[in-house]
Design an enzyme around this catalytic site. Structure first.
Site, mmCIF file in Angstrom:
data_model
loop_
_atom_site.group_PDB
_atom_site.id
_atom_site.type_symbol
_atom_site.label_atom_id
_atom_site.label_comp_id
_atom_site.label_asym_id
_atom_site.label_seq_id
_atom_site.Cartn_x
_atom_site.Cartn_y
_atom_site.Cartn_z
ATOM 1 N N ASP A 137 0.857 -1.189 0.000
ATOM 2 C CA ASP A 137 0.000 0.000 0.000
ATOM 3 C C ASP A 137 0.891 1.236 0.000
ATOM 4 O O ASP A 137 1.169 1.832 1.043
ATOM 5 C CB ASP A 137 -0.929 -0.011 1.207
ATOM 6 N N GLU A 218 -12.235 8.081 11.705
ATOM 7 C CA GLU A 218 -12.883 8.129 13.016
ATOM 8 C C GLU A 218 -12.949 9.547 13.567
ATOM 9 O O GLU A 218 -12.033 10.352 13.381
ATOM 10 C CB GLU A 218 -12.169 7.203 14.007
ATOM 11 N N GLY A 365 -3.080 4.565 17.917
ATOM 12 C CA GLY A 365 -3.120 3.345 18.707
ATOM 13 C C GLY A 365 -4.087 2.370 18.058
ATOM 14 O O GLY A 365 -4.023 2.123 16.860
ATOM 15 N N HIS A 388 4.955 3.741 13.481
ATOM 16 C CA HIS A 388 3.800 4.261 12.738
ATOM 17 C C HIS A 388 2.490 3.935 13.434
ATOM 18 O O HIS A 388 1.422 4.316 12.964
ATOM 19 C CB HIS A 388 3.786 3.712 11.314
ATOM 20 N N GLY A 389 2.555 3.227 14.546
ATOM 21 C CA GLY A 389 1.352 2.872 15.281
ATOM 22 C C GLY A 389 1.710 1.958 16.431
ATOM 23 O O GLY A 389 2.847 1.954 16.910
#
Length: 467
Positions: A137, A218, A365, A388-389
């Site tokens: 991606d 979100e 998160g 990155h997370g």
């Protein structure tokens, strides 16, 4: 003579066949007969390095050349952040640092196994790009918009916010809007590679959509303390905010697929464990095509996020007071100190956030835990990178076997999160503790603000993951 004749002579697929075809036509135009043309091309195929100094034949010779694999005598220097990382991910990082084009590496605390380079892997190379070290991606990225609305207004508007997410986002492998979105990126030159030229219409049909896998949009509450809020130019306290995560959709995946196969064809002698680390030289046509296509996909992915946020803001009737965004699946030309000398290298960040000194980024998160706006500290050892997370702790298959919706819904309710759609393979328990990940990289970033999810929209269960 035709393409089949060139293949019979041993010319490989890819840019080599196109260069050979042009060379063949040039020789015929000069008056050579078929036997002479075949002998000329066969000579190049038999010993490509012998023609590297030949101005006319060098491009074809370099495209044909398949060098034997010779690993570095010593691994390129690299360092790991975080403890207890998957052994296989650590091994993948070491493998990447054995490549002859590798010059330095770093492994972030959210790391887990990926194709070739692990997710959370950072690799600097010498004038070479590795499609699988960028990722399937291409330009998967984050975007945060903070609105001029107080965070305490979310509770009373949940139904309205949910309706906005449902109407202004699209998830799923083939998802599109009935009426195409508009953005200047579609007016750019999509002929930079045959792949992007062929798939421009598909890319336009998917413009402004999110895809599947770990991608999300979100609503939540963004909080910054008084000092940082002043630096951002916003009032302190909680604000309504929108956070999105997605990339370049099907077109980006096709760019990766085509050029990773070309890279593997060029490096057919790579051992099995390094197959997905095959690289393309930026001196060659394939490498230049991939680089141009990758950068176009970067702008296309940014356009997807821009449209998501634009249309949601319009529906919400709110103004943006802060925008922050960053790629975390990409490659950049950067200057770094290598062996005591500063020079340009290609830095691949596959699931890693740019964290140069003063550079802002977003580290999310899970759907039930906070994400963070961070400012990079510019660590040379990490190649100016951070996580990155949170990073996965289990596969999608394992997740489906491990969790039930009844238990997950209780967890989300306790966190004050309303889930509009998602699969069990994306629930909070599949991710590491973001607090531990952040604690492992305090030397890489400063935390400036916090985003707490409140309404989460992801791809419904049953779709193949695009991330």
């Amino acid at each position: 003579m035709n393409i089949q004749d060139l293949l019979r002579l041993g010319v490989p697929q890819g840019d080599a066949i196109q260069l050979a075809n042009s060379h063949m036509r040039r020789l015929f135009a000069q008056g050579l007969d078929r036997a002479q043309v075949e002998a000329d091309i066969f000579g190049i195929v038999a010993d490509p390095p012998a023609y590297f100094a030949d101005d006319v034949r060098a491009p074809l010779a370099r495209a044909i050349y398949r060098p034997p694999f010779t690993p570095r005598a010593e691994l390129a220097p690299w360092r790991q952040w975080g403890e207890g990382l998957e052994a296989e991910a650590v091994k993948q990082m070491a493998n990447a640092c054995a490549l002859p084009v590798a010059v330095a590496g770093a492994l972030m605390p959210d790391a887990h196994v990926g194709y070739g380079l692990p997710i959370g892997g950072v690799l600097a190379t010498d004038n070479a790009v590795i499609p699988y070290a960028v990722g399937v991606d291409i330009a998967c990225r984050m975007k945060l918009t903070v609105y001029d609305r107080k965070g305490n207004t979310i509770a009373g508007q949940r139904d309205r916010l949910a309706n906005i997410l449902e109407s202004e986002t699209r998830f799923g492998m083939g998802c599109v809007f009935k009426q195409r979105r508009e953005h200047d990126v579609m007016d750019e030159d999509w002929t930079v590679s045959p792949v992007t030229q062929r798939l421009r219409d598909k890319a336009w049909s998917q413009l402004g959509t999110s895809g599947s896998g770990n991608h999300f949009v979100e609503f939540g509450a963004f909080t910054a303390d008084a000092a940082q809020a002043e630096a951002f130019g916003i009032e302190p306290g909680e604000h309504v905010a929108l956070l999105s995560h997605s990339g370049s959709r099907g077109t980006g995946a096709q760019v990766c697929d085509v050029y990773s196969k070309r890279a593997m064809a060029r490096h057919e002698h790579l051992p099995k464990e390094l197959k997905h680390l095959a690289w393309l030289s930026l001196d060659d046509a394939d490498g230049q095509e991939y680089w141009a296509a990758m950068n176009l996909m970067g702008r296309y992915a940014a356009a997807n996020h821009a449209l998501i946020h634009k249309h949601i803001a319009k529906k919400l009737g709110a103004d943006a007071i802060l925008d922050i965004e960053n790629h975390h699946n990409f490659a950049w030309k950067e200057r770094h100190v290598v062996n005591g000398e500063e020079r340009e290298v290609i830095v691949h960040r596959k699931g890693a956030t740019p964290a140069g000194a003063g550079v802002l980024g977003i580290i999310p998160g899970s759907m039930a835990s906070p994400g963070y706006v961070v400012r990079g500290k510019g660590s040379p050892e990490s190649l100016l990178s951070a996580s990155h997370g949170a990073g996965r702790v289990m596969s999608r298959t394992k997740a489906l076997q491990s969790f039930t919706w009844s238990a997950v819904k209780k967890q989300l309710a306790a966190a004050g999160v309303e889930l509009l759609s998602a699969g069990l393979d994306e629930v909070p328990g599949v991710y590491k503790d973001i607090a531990q990940v952040m604690a492992a990289q305090t030397d890489l970033v400063d935390v400036l603000g916090r985003f707490d999810p409140k309404l989460v929209k992801m791809c419904p269960a049953g779709e193949r993951a695009e991330d």
